[in-house]
Design an enzyme around this catalytic site. Structure first.
Site, short mmCIF file in Angstrom:
data_model
loop_
_atom_site.label_atom_id
_atom_site.label_comp_id
_atom_site.label_asym_id
_atom_site.label_seq_id
_atom_site.Cartn_x
_atom_site.Cartn_y
_atom_site.Cartn_z
N ARG A 18 64.29 -9.21 -23.37
CA ARG A 18 65.27 -10.30 -23.35
C ARG A 18 64.70 -11.59 -22.75
NH1 ARG A 18 69.80 -6.47 -20.69
NH2 ARG A 18 67.92 -5.32 -20.14
N LYS A 25 58.01 -9.19 -17.63
CA LYS A 25 59.17 -9.77 -16.93
C LYS A 25 58.96 -9.87 -15.42
CE LYS A 25 63.19 -7.36 -16.57
NZ LYS A 25 64.55 -6.91 -16.97
N THR A 80 64.71 4.29 -17.14
CA THR A 80 64.54 4.18 -15.68
C THR A 80 64.37 5.56 -15.03
OG1 THR A 80 66.96 4.03 -15.53
CG2 THR A 80 65.73 1.97 -15.39
N GLY A 140 75.84 -1.13 -15.38
CA GLY A 140 76.44 0.19 -15.30
C GLY A 140 77.65 0.14 -14.36
N GLU A 154 76.70 3.88 -18.08
CA GLU A 154 76.08 2.66 -18.61
C GLU A 154 77.07 1.94 -19.52
OE1 GLU A 154 73.05 1.25 -17.80
OE2 GLU A 154 73.40 2.73 -16.24
N ASN A 169 76.73 -1.06 -10.88
CA ASN A 169 75.51 -0.51 -10.31
C ASN A 169 74.48 -1.62 -10.16
OD1 ASN A 169 73.34 1.15 -9.61
ND2 ASN A 169 72.82 1.53 -11.77
N ASN A 226 67.42 -10.46 -16.49
CA ASN A 226 67.11 -9.90 -17.81
C ASN A 226 66.74 -10.96 -18.82
OD1 ASN A 226 67.60 -7.11 -17.13
ND2 ASN A 226 69.75 -7.69 -16.94
C1 UD1 Z 1 69.88 -1.06 -15.14
C2 UD1 Z 1 70.82 0.11 -14.89
C3 UD1 Z 1 72.25 -0.40 -14.79
C4 UD1 Z 1 72.35 -1.45 -13.71
C5 UD1 Z 1 71.32 -2.57 -13.90
C6 UD1 Z 1 71.26 -3.43 -12.66
C7 UD1 Z 1 69.84 2.11 -15.87
C8 UD1 Z 1 69.88 3.07 -17.01
N1 UD1 Z 1 70.71 1.10 -15.93
O1 UD1 Z 1 70.19 -1.62 -16.41
O2 UD1 Z 1 73.13 0.67 -14.48
O3 UD1 Z 1 73.64 -1.98 -13.66
O4 UD1 Z 1 69.99 -2.02 -14.09
O5 UD1 Z 1 70.43 -4.55 -12.83
O6 UD1 Z 1 69.07 2.31 -14.94
N2 UD1 Z 1 62.07 -0.01 -16.19
C9 UD1 Z 1 60.93 0.75 -16.15
N3 UD1 Z 1 60.71 1.66 -17.15
C10 UD1 Z 1 61.57 1.86 -18.16
C11 UD1 Z 1 62.74 1.07 -18.21
C12 UD1 Z 1 62.97 0.14 -17.20
O7 UD1 Z 1 60.12 0.61 -15.22
O8 UD1 Z 1 61.29 2.71 -19.02
C13 UD1 Z 1 62.31 -1.02 -15.11
C14 UD1 Z 1 62.41 -2.45 -15.59
O9 UD1 Z 1 61.15 -3.11 -15.45
C15 UD1 Z 1 63.42 -3.07 -14.64
C16 UD1 Z 1 64.27 -1.89 -14.21
O10 UD1 Z 1 63.55 -0.71 -14.53
O11 UD1 Z 1 62.80 -3.64 -13.51
C17 UD1 Z 1 65.64 -1.87 -14.90
O12 UD1 Z 1 65.47 -1.85 -16.30
P1 UD1 Z 1 66.38 -2.72 -17.26
O13 UD1 Z 1 65.96 -2.41 -18.66
O14 UD1 Z 1 66.41 -4.12 -16.84
O15 UD1 Z 1 67.81 -2.03 -17.01
P2 UD1 Z 1 69.23 -2.71 -17.16
O16 UD1 Z 1 69.60 -2.69 -18.59
O17 UD1 Z 1 69.24 -3.99 -16.46
MG MG Z 2 67.79 -5.19 -15.66
#
Ligand code: UD1
Ligand code: MG
Length: 450
Positions: A18, A25, A80, A140, A154, A169, A226
């Protein structure tokens, strides 16, 4: 359990699609520092000095910059929950608690981290930090019952009723390390995004009859970044924090909203900063300094009692000693302006030394670059450089020497000498009126033709 027995995992592997960027990012900057470094600084302030940072494959060559923290590469970005599993597989938390933070949530403060760790200590297996954003949007939602957290759903998987829940969350979670390992291994990806959600751990913990708790934090600390609009919101929050901190430490900001600070800007006391001034990285300012408005600084040092601006630009390697004056439309690069020296108007001083008490006249230029090499200009103490002097480097102007207005200084000027290079001036007596009459006639005849 003190913070030292808490191990942190920082999730920084997400694609950040995004952001629409070639830069990962978590390497986008707030106040001159990457998001992930803001998170690590926050952890360290809370006494957590060693974390495992989960990185994406495109950052595999950058692991050294994270020392002394551990790093692990999440080759496939499966969510995550999967990212936490990769970290736990690489570094066994043994008996420790594990604090999970997201690198895209960089504004978390020490107080909030400590409050969450305290909450976890009350015999819960999991504690989650919630918050109430103005627009819950894609965050979430926390499903609670009394003071117990039952699950996190979520947004993409939530029912219409669940989407109405305002408590969201933040992504910050602390859990018992051993149990967290078992739960992340048991995660499934049967959801809308087909990802292994860390958030599903709460439901697994409740199914094991473990206590899960939550606490609420401030929106300003928990905005997730994001996209570029989120980044701009976070920059505003960080800038306001830094502005408040420097004012509390004795700096006057005439118009705080138009002064932009960097994470490492340092000030002495009784500094006054006018409006519309930008401090880039590596700027150190002494005490009793006056910075008039509209200035731009990076990697520069400003000594005590210096006066700078308005409209001055200090580029890398600019060093102003005590009481130096730099005025309007002056650019200084890789140059030392010694005690009390003045460069007050319309000048470029690069790769130079301006000796103590010297005065550099309006429009002076150091010609430091011949298209191949940068060369140095050395101006002695007490020298007086006339307006519009061009100093063709390498060149030395001695102590107490003078250059006449418009001089092109191509060879060294000895101490106490006067250098002049102007062509002799010729005055044509009584010719100005005739000149004007001729110009006027030409203009009028042109007007008739058209
Ligand atoms: C996530 C949460 C959501 C919360 C929000 C808060 C989950 C499933 N959802 O959503 O509940 O409200 O954050 O900001 O956790 N990342 C990895 N590996 C992956 C995917 C993500 O390291 O495979 C890292 C990303 O770099 C980032 C963080 O995890 O720093 C969160 O990932 P992101 O895709 O931004 O999750 P959100 O959709 O924001
Ligand atoms: Mg995020």
């Amino acid at each position: 359990m003190p913070a030292a027995q808490t191990i942190a995992i920082v999730l920084a592997a997400g694609m950040g699609t995004r952001m629409r960027s070639d830069t990962p990012k978590v390497m986008h900057q707030l106040a001159g520092m990457p998001l992930v470094d803001h998170v690590l600084a926050g952890l360290s302030a809370a006494g957590i000095t060693k974390a495992t940072v989960v990185l994406g494959p495109e950052m595999a060559d950058q692991t050294a910059r994270f020392a002394p923290h551990n790093t692990v590469i999440q080759t496939e970005r499966l969510g995550t929950g999967h990212a936490v599993k990769v970290a736990l597989d690489a570094y066994d938390p043994s008996e420790s608690d594990v604090l999970v933070v997201y690198a895209d949530t960089p504004l978390l403060t020490t107080e909030t981290i400590n409050a969450l760790l305290e909450q976890k200590r009350n015999d819960a297996a999991v504690a989650v930090l919630g918050f109430r954003p103005d627009d819950p949007g894609a965050y979430g939602r926390l499903i609670t019952q009394g003071d117990q957290l039952e699950s996190i759903v979520e947004a993409a998987d939530a029912s219409t009723d669940e989407l109405k829940i305002e408590l969201c969350n933040s992504g910050v979670l602390v859990a018992n390390g051993q149990k967290l390992g078992a739960w992340v291994n048991a995660l499934k990806n049967d959801n809308t995004k087909g990802e292994f959600y860390l958030t599903h751990v709460v439901a697994l913990a409740r199914a094991d009859n473990e206590a899960c708790v939550f606490t609420e934090g401030e929106v300003d600390e928990l905005v997730g970044i994001n996209n570029r609009a989120d980044l701009a919101v976070a920059e505003g929050i960080v800038q306001n924090r830094y502005r408040a901190a420097v004012m509390a430490a004795g700096v006057t900001l005439q118009d705080p909203a138009s002064v932009f600070l960097c994470h490492d800007t340092t000030f002495g006391t009784d500094v006054e900063v006018g409006p519309f001034t930008v401090f880039g990285p590596g700027v150190v300012i002494g005490s009793h300094v006056t910075i008039k408005g509209f200035c731009h600084f990076e990697n520069a040092t400003i000594g005590d009692r210096a006066v700078v601006g308005p409209y001055a630009r200090l580029r890398p390697g600019a060093e102003l000693d005590e009481g130096a004056h730099i005025g309007n439309f002056v650019e200084i690069k890789n140059a030392r302006i010694e005690q009390g020296a003045k460069v007050n108007h319309l000048s470029y001083v690069g790769d130079a030394r301006v000796g103590q008490g010297a005065n550099v006249g309006a429009g002076t230029i150091t010609a430091n670059y011949d298209g191949f090499n940068k060369s140095k200009t050395n101006i002695g103490a007490g020298a007086s450089i006339g307006s519009n002097t061009v100093l063709v480097a390498p060149v030395n102007v001695g102590d107490g020497a003078i250059t006449g207005a418009g001089t092109v200084v191509r060879k060294d000027v000895p101490d106490n000498a006067i250098a002049v290079s102007e062509a002799a001036q010729r005055n044509r007596e009584g010719t100005a009126d005739a000149y004007r009459a001729q110009k006027k006639a030409v203009k009028e005849s042109n007007g008739k033709d058209s």
